[in-house]
Design a protein around this motif. Sequence first.
Motif, PDB file in Angstrom:
ATOM      1  N   LEU A 197       0.831  -1.199   0.000  1.00 59.41           N
ATOM      2  CA  LEU A 197       0.000   0.000   0.000  1.00 59.41           C
ATOM      3  C   LEU A 197       0.869   1.253   0.000  1.00 59.41           C
ATOM      4  O   LEU A 197       0.683   2.162  -0.819  1.00 59.41           O
ATOM      5  N   GLU A 198       1.845   1.279   0.892  1.00 63.23           N
ATOM      6  CA  GLU A 198       2.736   2.435   0.987  1.00 63.23           C
ATOM      7  C   GLU A 198       3.447   2.688  -0.336  1.00 63.23           C
ATOM      8  O   GLU A 198       3.541   3.829  -0.801  1.00 63.23           O
ATOM      9  N   LEU A 199       3.954   1.611  -0.912  1.00 59.91           N
ATOM     10  CA  LEU A 199       4.706   1.748  -2.159  1.00 59.91           C
ATOM     11  C   LEU A 199       3.840   2.341  -3.257  1.00 59.91           C
ATOM     12  O   LEU A 199       4.277   3.219  -4.010  1.00 59.91           O
TER      13      LEU A 199
ATOM     14  N   GLU B 117       1.874   6.487  -6.930  1.00 59.47           N
ATOM     15  CA  GLU B 117       0.788   7.333  -7.407  1.00 59.47           C
ATOM     16  C   GLU B 117       1.212   8.799  -7.423  1.00 59.47           C
ATOM     17  O   GLU B 117       1.004   9.516  -8.409  1.00 59.47           O
TER      18      GLU B 117
ATOM     19  N   GLN C  47       1.150   4.163  -2.918  1.00 58.48           N
ATOM     20  CA  GLN C  47       0.846   5.573  -2.636  1.00 58.48           C
ATOM     21  C   GLN C  47       1.965   6.464  -3.169  1.00 58.48           C
ATOM     22  O   GLN C  47       1.719   7.530  -3.737  1.00 58.48           O
ATOM     23  N   ILE C  48       3.190   6.011  -2.986  1.00 53.90           N
ATOM     24  CA  ILE C  48       4.328   6.792  -3.475  1.00 53.90           C
ATOM     25  C   ILE C  48       4.354   6.805  -4.992  1.00 53.90           C
ATOM     26  O   ILE C  48       4.579   7.846  -5.626  1.00 53.90           O
TER      27      ILE C  48
END
Lengths: 221, 221
Positions: free
Chosen positions: B82-84, B89, B86-87
């Motif tokens: 998820l974090e990856l 995006e 978001q970045i």
Amino acid sequence: MNFFQEKAVTSSDKTFFQLREEIVEGHISAGSKLSEVELSTKYEVSRAVVREAINRLEACNIVERKANVGARVVTLTSEGLLELYQIREALEGMAARLAAQHMPDAEINQLSSLLEGQQDEVKQRNVYYQEAGDLDFHYRIIVGSQNQQLITMLSNGIYHLARMYRVQLGMTGPRVTTAYDEHIHIVRAIANRDGELAEILMRRHIQYSKNNIAVKLSNMK
Amino acid sequence: MNFFQEKAVTSSDKTFFQLREEIVEGHISAGSKLSEVELSTKYEVSRAVVREAINRLEACNIVERKANVGARVVTLTSEGLLELYQIREALEGMAARLAAQHMPDAEINQLSSLLEGQQDEVKQRNVYYQEAGDLDFHYRIIVGSQNQQLITMLSNGIYHLARMYRVQLGMTGPRVTTAYDEHIHIVRAIANRDGELAEILMRRHIQYSKNNIAVKLSNMK
DNA sequence: AATAACAAGATTGTCGACAATTTGTCTATT
DNA sequence: AATAGACAAATTGTCGACAATCTTGTTATT
């Protein structure tokens, strides 16, 4: 000063921190060559730890290295500044959006009262954009995103390079109360859990900062 | 395969590339420990070069290192994914916006014809999202941003971690023709020099990809 | 005079050995 | 039996030396 507490456990850590500070603060000038032997005698450590420190600085985009040739401190250019702020806009915009989603109420309240505390100084003495306050604000939002990779990226890498530009271009300038108001609006959006708006406002805020610095930079040429 | 041509000039480079590939492709499993001596005998180089390779992998967020303890390959978690994304995006959205502003007409045309060439395969044989084609598309837009720091960030760091997730979760799945259509729309926006739209579409496109992978990931547990 | 080949010096890359720290095991004490 | 302490093994951190590469200045050839 050091929001993200970094403790130097190893000797390489210490050298890395020292070297980074000297570069960011301008004691080692932009564009200058970093000799491994020279630095190893200066800091009284072996070349191996200097090499490791330089490698880490390379990962931060603070130095550039060519194989079999050596490492140089990056040069500060208007293109580089532009690029950096485009990245900040994207990442901190996302951070603001995520903070609106994930930041605990307690932290939002702390952030609000932090800004309220700054209000007096700003309105009366015109000394906002006092590095520390601005930094604290941005850092809390980044942490509020609760995206660990994003936090690492911004605090380990991008932040120091951005500071290097500000310090070496003498950014103590105007941009006083306007920045403060922008901060207020961003926090309000986060408190309202409006990620969409928080992102937009943060991106605008960073664009303004960029323009402010870009003017200074073009004046210096 | 290697769009961004990386040539290993030094022995550390070679070790870094080999190690990275083994990790990304899953031959060295996620979460496993990286022993310096073990790797140095395996690759027949000194510990120093292995250390340097591991340091570089740490900068890519592919391994985590603790002082005086050692390095481990990162573990793949749904939070990390998820974090990856978001970045991605944030950064690739910005890349698309910048590409709409700066990408030369010639490159846009090449990109368009690349997609047209893929059209047959997609409509007839349903084999889009064939890694290579998707990758080529994203990479060209990143380069089109003409933001060197952004290019480096995405191709050196984020890309490989994203691939690690895809490979190890067996992403050969569906998401066939829809992705292709999304690509088409993005290129159209870029060709129209509409940065605003290009960014929005790219962000949506990456959100869809994320959702697709997240489903797979939750199925595996 | 311009270019190419060469040699000397300096710098970076790689290596093996030693020092410092952590981890695991065993023992002793309560 | 459980905990604390000490010891031993293994791993990482640091170092100085040697090898490989680049840079610079000189010489020779056209």
